[in-house]
Design a protein around this motif. Sequence first.
Motif, PDB file in Angstrom:
ATOM      1  N   ALA A   1       5.005   1.868   2.787  1.00 13.41           N
ATOM      2  CA  ALA A   1       4.533   0.508   2.994  1.00 13.41           C
ATOM      3  C   ALA A   1       3.010   0.445   2.960  1.00 13.41           C
ATOM      4  O   ALA A   1       2.418  -0.446   2.343  1.00 13.41           O
ATOM      5  CB  ALA A   1       5.049  -0.030   4.326  1.00 13.41           C
ATOM      6  N   PHE A   2       2.358   1.422   3.616  1.00 13.07           N
ATOM      7  CA  PHE A   2       0.895   1.456   3.584  1.00 13.07           C
ATOM      8  C   PHE A   2       0.380   1.648   2.160  1.00 13.07           C
ATOM      9  O   PHE A   2      -0.643   1.066   1.777  1.00 13.07           O
ATOM     10  CB  PHE A   2       0.372   2.566   4.496  1.00 13.07           C
ATOM     11  CG  PHE A   2       0.326   2.191   5.942  1.00 13.07           C
ATOM     12  CD1 PHE A   2      -0.489   1.143   6.376  1.00 13.07           C
ATOM     13  CD2 PHE A   2       1.096   2.862   6.882  1.00 13.07           C
ATOM     14  CE1 PHE A   2      -0.531   0.783   7.715  1.00 13.07           C
ATOM     15  CE2 PHE A   2       1.059   2.506   8.222  1.00 13.07           C
ATOM     16  CZ  PHE A   2       0.244   1.463   8.638  1.00 13.07           C
ATOM     17  N   ALA A   3       1.079   2.456   1.387  1.00 12.51           N
ATOM     18  CA  ALA A   3       0.665   2.667  -0.004  1.00 12.51           C
ATOM     19  C   ALA A   3       0.782   1.380  -0.808  1.00 12.51           C
ATOM     20  O   ALA A   3      -0.069   1.088  -1.663  1.00 12.51           O
ATOM     21  CB  ALA A   3       1.526   3.759  -0.640  1.00 12.51           C
ATOM     22  N   ALA A   4       1.826   0.594  -0.527  1.00  9.12           N
ATOM     23  CA  ALA A   4       2.000  -0.665  -1.247  1.00  9.12           C
ATOM     24  C   ALA A   4       0.988  -1.711  -0.798  1.00  9.12           C
ATOM     25  O   ALA A   4       0.488  -2.502  -1.609  1.00  9.12           O
ATOM     26  CB  ALA A   4       3.424  -1.188  -1.038  1.00  9.12           C
ATOM     27  N   VAL A   5       0.678  -1.721   0.498  1.00  3.33           N
ATOM     28  CA  VAL A   5      -0.243  -2.720   1.043  1.00  3.33           C
ATOM     29  C   VAL A   5      -1.688  -2.385   0.717  1.00  3.33           C
ATOM     30  O   VAL A   5      -2.545  -3.285   0.649  1.00  3.33           O
ATOM     31  CB  VAL A   5      -0.047  -2.841   2.568  1.00  3.33           C
ATOM     32  CG1 VAL A   5      -1.107  -3.743   3.193  1.00  3.33           C
ATOM     33  CG2 VAL A   5       1.338  -3.383   2.880  1.00  3.33           C
ATOM     34  N   GLY A   6      -1.989  -1.125   0.490  1.00 11.27           N
ATOM     35  CA  GLY A   6      -3.358  -0.679   0.293  1.00 11.27           C
ATOM     36  C   GLY A   6      -4.187  -1.520  -0.663  1.00 11.27           C
ATOM     37  O   GLY A   6      -5.281  -1.980  -0.306  1.00 11.27           O
ATOM     38  N   PRO A   7      -3.724  -1.760  -1.900  1.00  9.45           N
ATOM     39  CA  PRO A   7      -4.525  -2.567  -2.825  1.00  9.45           C
ATOM     40  C   PRO A   7      -4.776  -3.990  -2.318  1.00  9.45           C
ATOM     41  O   PRO A   7      -5.866  -4.533  -2.518  1.00  9.45           O
ATOM     42  CB  PRO A   7      -3.673  -2.581  -4.096  1.00  9.45           C
ATOM     43  CG  PRO A   7      -2.809  -1.379  -4.001  1.00  9.45           C
ATOM     44  CD  PRO A   7      -2.521  -1.216  -2.550  1.00  9.45           C
TER      45      PRO A   7
END
Length: 565
Positions: free
Chosen positions: A229-235
């Motif tokens: 989830a953090f990887a998806a939200v990062g950008p």
Amino acid sequence: MESRLDLRYLFPLAMLAFLAHSDTLELWFVATDTLPLIETSRVTESAGIVDLFTRPLMAGSDFVTRALFYRPVASVTYAIDHALWGLSPFGYHLTNLVLHVVATVLAVIAIADVTGRPLAGYLTGLLFTVHPVTVEVVPVIARRQDVLLTVFVLGTVSLFVRWHRRWRRHRAENRGWTLRPYRPLVAALAGYALALGSKETALMVPVLVGVWAVLHGSHDRARERLGNAFAAVGPFAALTLLYIGIRVAVLGGLGGYSPSTPFAELPGYTLENVLSTAGKYALWAVLPVRFGGVGALVPAPHVVVAVLAGVIVLGGVGFVALTSREPLVTPMRRRLIFFGCWFVGPFVGLLLARQILLQPQSFGFGIRNAYGVLVPVLAGFVTLLLESLDRIRTRIERSHATVDLGRSLVVAVVSVVLVTTVAVSPVFSPDDGWEAAGELNQRSLEGVDDSLEGAPNATTVYLVDFPNRFDARNATPRSARSVTPLLSYSVEAWLALHGSSPQVQLIRPRTVETLPDRLSFATRVRGDVVVLRVDDDARSLDRGTDSGRKPPELKPWDSGSVVLS
């Protein structure tokens, strides 16, 4: 599972969205901020478009003394409209209407992508385009920001959901890195940037993205789900930080309403006010009709009881639906949680801004904020309805047993809400509130403009007895309840659009019961100061002032006047 929409069904839905609000094309300019937005957004050359990204909304008008907002994308649309249409209101209303049609189509696509059911998308789009809250937004050029916000948020959600599913498949198949799976993500980030430039409420998008990624993670372990989830939200988080930095640089801070405005004296965060506000917010999206003479819902103590009763009833329905012997499948729970977060997110933001606490028991201009959350609310109702019907049908087909009472209760409650909403929609209940306001604005402003032709050097104009508001007590339960009046900077914008730039002060602005048959304007010039009094045949109900300045002494008037039929 990705949805497969039949594009043939989108065209009649788009036509319905257009026809449901086609009467707005005949309106004049309405609402307080419409003319200031047009005047401050107009540009004479392409370089002026870039300047709109370096200044606050309505820079140069008195509005910036009341509030500071950064919405350059919305400003660009007003600049384009002015370049194309000049001061013809038809073109501006056409833009609003086309954007609403686009929002309807994107609502279908986004909900079909989220649920995997095209039927849920079609029904959500149908209910969205005829919802009574749309009457508070589509006819008002100044509320285009809410339509733009909805368009770009829906596009962002749809693109992100498509990317996330492709990305999961790509990782599951252990393919090497390629750019193709990330194209929808790049487009989603572009949509998010445009949403941020339309209205601040777009800041809820990273939260939605995070919720979706957590609910639809490919791992059972909580740590791995959160990591993905953090990887998806990062950008989206990085883009949010960039936006905040630009906003602070342009506005000199985060912006918002000035402490000198009435919003600085809002009610406190008492339990009663918060519950009343929550009830109002829910009613905006479910059934925004008037209860009481001037839009009040019910007396304060009863609001709390009503809200608590509603929570108990809906909570009971949800409990029965989710814990019955044949519970909703896990994907359905995920969708309902996602729609719930989509609905609650903007409310939390409005509550923190305290704006929504103003008159917590009545509908005000803030009802426009419900436009963007109609889609998740209606989608939640539709998906719950369809799933319950599917379960009832399956149970009857398999066992021929009696109907599940829990499912039947869900179907009954949701059906009543949706049918009632459609019954008070603009399709069946045309509203003339905006039409009357537009006619009053046109007669008033054109009369002021004509009256000042003999005083081209005026630097200050005192408008006395200016009719700028209708009596809300005459409104029907289906009428628009956020028809805002013209203020001094509205009149200044109109005069600036016609080549003059005096400072305008309203003295004893009036509330009238009905549209006056005629207006007369009596002018007295004192050097560069003009005193202009407005008379009409309608009975005045209320007098006030939007200025703290002492008005000039009113001596006998000149005999000359301008009469509008």
